[in-house]
Design a protein around this motif. Structure first.
Motif, PDB file in Angstrom:
ATOM      1  N   LEU A 183     -15.956   3.174   3.610  1.00 19.81           N
ATOM      2  CA  LEU A 183     -14.605   3.032   3.498  1.00 19.81           C
ATOM      3  C   LEU A 183     -14.218   3.984   4.989  1.00 19.81           C
ATOM      4  O   LEU A 183     -14.410   4.954   5.774  1.00 19.81           O
ATOM      5  CB  LEU A 183     -13.608   3.893   2.870  1.00 19.81           C
ATOM      6  N   ALA A 187     -10.700   5.442   7.547  1.00 25.53           N
ATOM      7  CA  ALA A 187      -9.237   4.483   7.728  1.00 25.53           C
ATOM      8  C   ALA A 187      -9.004   6.248   9.139  1.00 25.53           C
ATOM      9  O   ALA A 187      -9.183   6.557   9.068  1.00 25.53           O
ATOM     10  CB  ALA A 187      -8.542   5.320   6.333  1.00 25.53           C
ATOM     11  N   HIS A 205      -6.124  -0.670   5.919  1.00 29.93           N
ATOM     12  CA  HIS A 205      -6.910  -1.336   5.401  1.00 29.93           C
ATOM     13  C   HIS A 205      -7.554  -2.148   5.659  1.00 29.93           C
ATOM     14  O   HIS A 205      -8.737  -2.106   6.671  1.00 29.93           O
ATOM     15  CB  HIS A 205      -6.926  -1.197   3.940  1.00 29.93           C
ATOM     16  N   HIS A 206      -7.122  -3.505   6.135  1.00 29.34           N
ATOM     17  CA  HIS A 206      -7.105  -4.619   6.289  1.00 29.34           C
ATOM     18  C   HIS A 206      -8.724  -4.853   7.892  1.00 29.34           C
ATOM     19  O   HIS A 206      -9.090  -5.404   8.302  1.00 29.34           O
ATOM     20  CB  HIS A 206      -6.801  -5.758   5.296  1.00 29.34           C
ATOM     21  N   ASN A 241     -14.592  -1.089   4.662  1.00 29.76           N
ATOM     22  CA  ASN A 241     -13.121  -1.781   4.531  1.00 29.76           C
ATOM     23  C   ASN A 241     -13.217  -2.937   3.986  1.00 29.76           C
ATOM     24  O   ASN A 241     -12.915  -3.771   4.596  1.00 29.76           O
ATOM     25  CB  ASN A 241     -11.914  -1.060   5.530  1.00 29.76           C
ATOM     26  N   HIS A 274       0.592  -1.271  -0.330  1.00 34.18           N
ATOM     27  CA  HIS A 274       0.106  -0.269  -0.104  1.00 34.18           C
ATOM     28  C   HIS A 274       1.118   0.968  -0.151  1.00 34.18           C
ATOM     29  O   HIS A 274       0.132   2.128  -0.503  1.00 34.18           O
ATOM     30  CB  HIS A 274      -0.905  -0.028   1.728  1.00 34.18           C
ATOM     31  N   ASP A 295     -14.754   0.875  -1.406  1.00 38.77           N
ATOM     32  CA  ASP A 295     -15.701   1.307  -0.767  1.00 38.77           C
ATOM     33  C   ASP A 295     -15.271   2.717  -0.264  1.00 38.77           C
ATOM     34  O   ASP A 295     -16.745   3.118  -0.339  1.00 38.77           O
ATOM     35  CB  ASP A 295     -14.244   0.793   0.677  1.00 38.77           C
ATOM     36  N   LYS A 296     -15.048   3.902  -1.534  1.00 41.84           N
ATOM     37  CA  LYS A 296     -14.938   4.962  -1.335  1.00 41.84           C
ATOM     38  C   LYS A 296     -16.333   5.243  -2.833  1.00 41.84           C
ATOM     39  O   LYS A 296     -17.612   5.881  -1.973  1.00 41.84           O
ATOM     40  CB  LYS A 296     -14.187   5.765  -2.292  1.00 41.84           C
ATOM     41  N   THR A 311      -9.349   0.611  -3.228  1.00 43.20           N
ATOM     42  CA  THR A 311     -10.393   0.914  -1.899  1.00 43.20           C
ATOM     43  C   THR A 311     -11.331   1.674  -2.164  1.00 43.20           C
ATOM     44  O   THR A 311     -11.994   2.504  -2.195  1.00 43.20           O
ATOM     45  CB  THR A 311      -9.813   2.466  -1.381  1.00 43.20           C
ATOM     46  N   HIS A 312     -10.981   1.586  -4.421  1.00 41.69           N
ATOM     47  CA  HIS A 312     -12.488   2.152  -4.863  1.00 41.69           C
ATOM     48  C   HIS A 312     -14.389   1.901  -4.646  1.00 41.69           C
ATOM     49  O   HIS A 312     -14.686   2.947  -4.649  1.00 41.69           O
ATOM     50  CB  HIS A 312     -12.357   2.318  -6.421  1.00 41.69           C
ATOM     51  N   TYR A 318      -4.898   1.152  -3.107  1.00 39.14           N
ATOM     52  CA  TYR A 318      -4.851   0.195  -2.573  1.00 39.14           C
ATOM     53  C   TYR A 318      -4.216   0.275  -0.815  1.00 39.14           C
ATOM     54  O   TYR A 318      -3.791   0.963   0.047  1.00 39.14           O
ATOM     55  CB  TYR A 318      -3.348  -0.639  -2.874  1.00 39.14           C
ATOM     56  N   GLY A 319      -5.225  -0.785   0.066  1.00 37.11           N
ATOM     57  CA  GLY A 319      -5.599  -0.363   1.501  1.00 37.11           C
ATOM     58  C   GLY A 319      -4.906  -1.155   1.901  1.00 37.11           C
ATOM     59  O   GLY A 319      -4.118  -0.132   2.633  1.00 37.11           O
TER      60      GLY A 319
END
Length: 268
Positions: free
Chosen positions: A265, A267, A239-240, A250, A226, A259-260, A256-257, A234-235
């Motif tokens: 998402l 963070a 992220h996970h 997440n 990432h 989740d966005k 990440t697209h 990239y998470g």
């Protein structure tokens, strides 16, 4: 003139293959008999998975004693015990022996694998790897979202994987039979749907396994994937790991697209 240019281009392509991927593929084909056997998918999966887990297992063992390692842990107060590691490993071995191997035998019997002599081109490999990874990322996101939004699915199938709120490498495959088989199905069927070369398929499974293990490793290392991918696309492990802490965010495994786009998402 055109024919001459075409012959030169064809010769350059042939030379490129022989200098790299073709030589590797020729070495792989020396073991074609084993590759065609029902034992190969299981041994390949386990060998790749455990090889990727091993460095992080060493970090988990050393982290309580080495401050330099501890500083990169995502959850500083968590610790990994031998019992936790063995529990995860035992379930993974059980799933491979009881579910994956019988399915491998059935596939070997009904749909024997054939391997072409020629290797794929490098651009073809890159394009097909990206396609397989993006498709799997989308499938996993939808699957994952449903298993969190539908209580029965979460309670019956996915809850096992969330036993550990602090991730470590061996939790990657700590899941029940349904989760193991359904996600394994996505990973296995995508190369067939996209019609990729068998060599690319093997590389996809290796890449997918590495990214999955790295996602669950529990460390935010300086060379993590990432950090290499720009613009937060990239998470990775942070992220996970947040997903295992927060549960309702997440859902995508890698990028990440999605989740966005769906507003899931989270963070820190």
């Amino acid at each position: 003139m055109r024919q001459h240019v075409f012959l030169i281009h064809e010769e350059m392509s042939r030379t490129e293959k022989m200098s790299g991927l073709q030589q590797i593929w020729d070495c792989v084909l020396q073991y074609e008999t084993f590759l065609r056997s029902p034992f190969f998918p299981v041994l390949f999966s386990l060998t790749v998975y455990l090889s990727f887990c091993l460095p992080f297992v060493v970090l988990d063992i050393l982290s309580p004693k080495v401050a330099l390692i501890q500083r990169y842990k995502l959850q500083q107060k968590s610790s990994v015990t031998w019992n936790m590691m063995w529990s995860c490993l035992a379930l993974s071995l059980y799933n491979h022996a009881v579910y994956i191997f019988p399915l491998s035998v059935l596939h070997w019997y009904w749909n024997p694998v054939s391997y072409p002599v020629a290797a794929p081109g490098i651009l073809e490999v890159v394009k097909d790897l990206a396609a397989c990874l993006l498709l799997f990322d989308f499938q996993y996101f939808v699957w994952h979202l449903l298993h969190h939004r539908v209580p029965w699915l979460y309670r019956t199938f996915h809850k096992v994987h969330h036993k550990n709120t602090a991730t470590f490498a061996l939790t990657t495959e700590y899941s029940g039979a349904w989760e193991t088989l359904s996600l394994g199905f996505f990973a296995a069927v995508n190369p067939m749907l996209l019609g990729v070369h068998p060599m690319t398929e093997m590389l996809f499974h290796i890449l997918n396994m590495w990214l999955s293990v790295e996602d669950h490793c529990g460390y935010d290392l300086p060379w993590a994937t990432h950090r290499l991918v720009p613009y937060g696309l990239y998470g990775g492990a942070p992220h996970h790991d947040l997903h295992h802490q927060k549960f309702k965010s997440n859902y995508a495994p890698y990028f990440t697209h999605w989740d966005k786009l769906f507003g899931t998402l989270h963070a820190e």
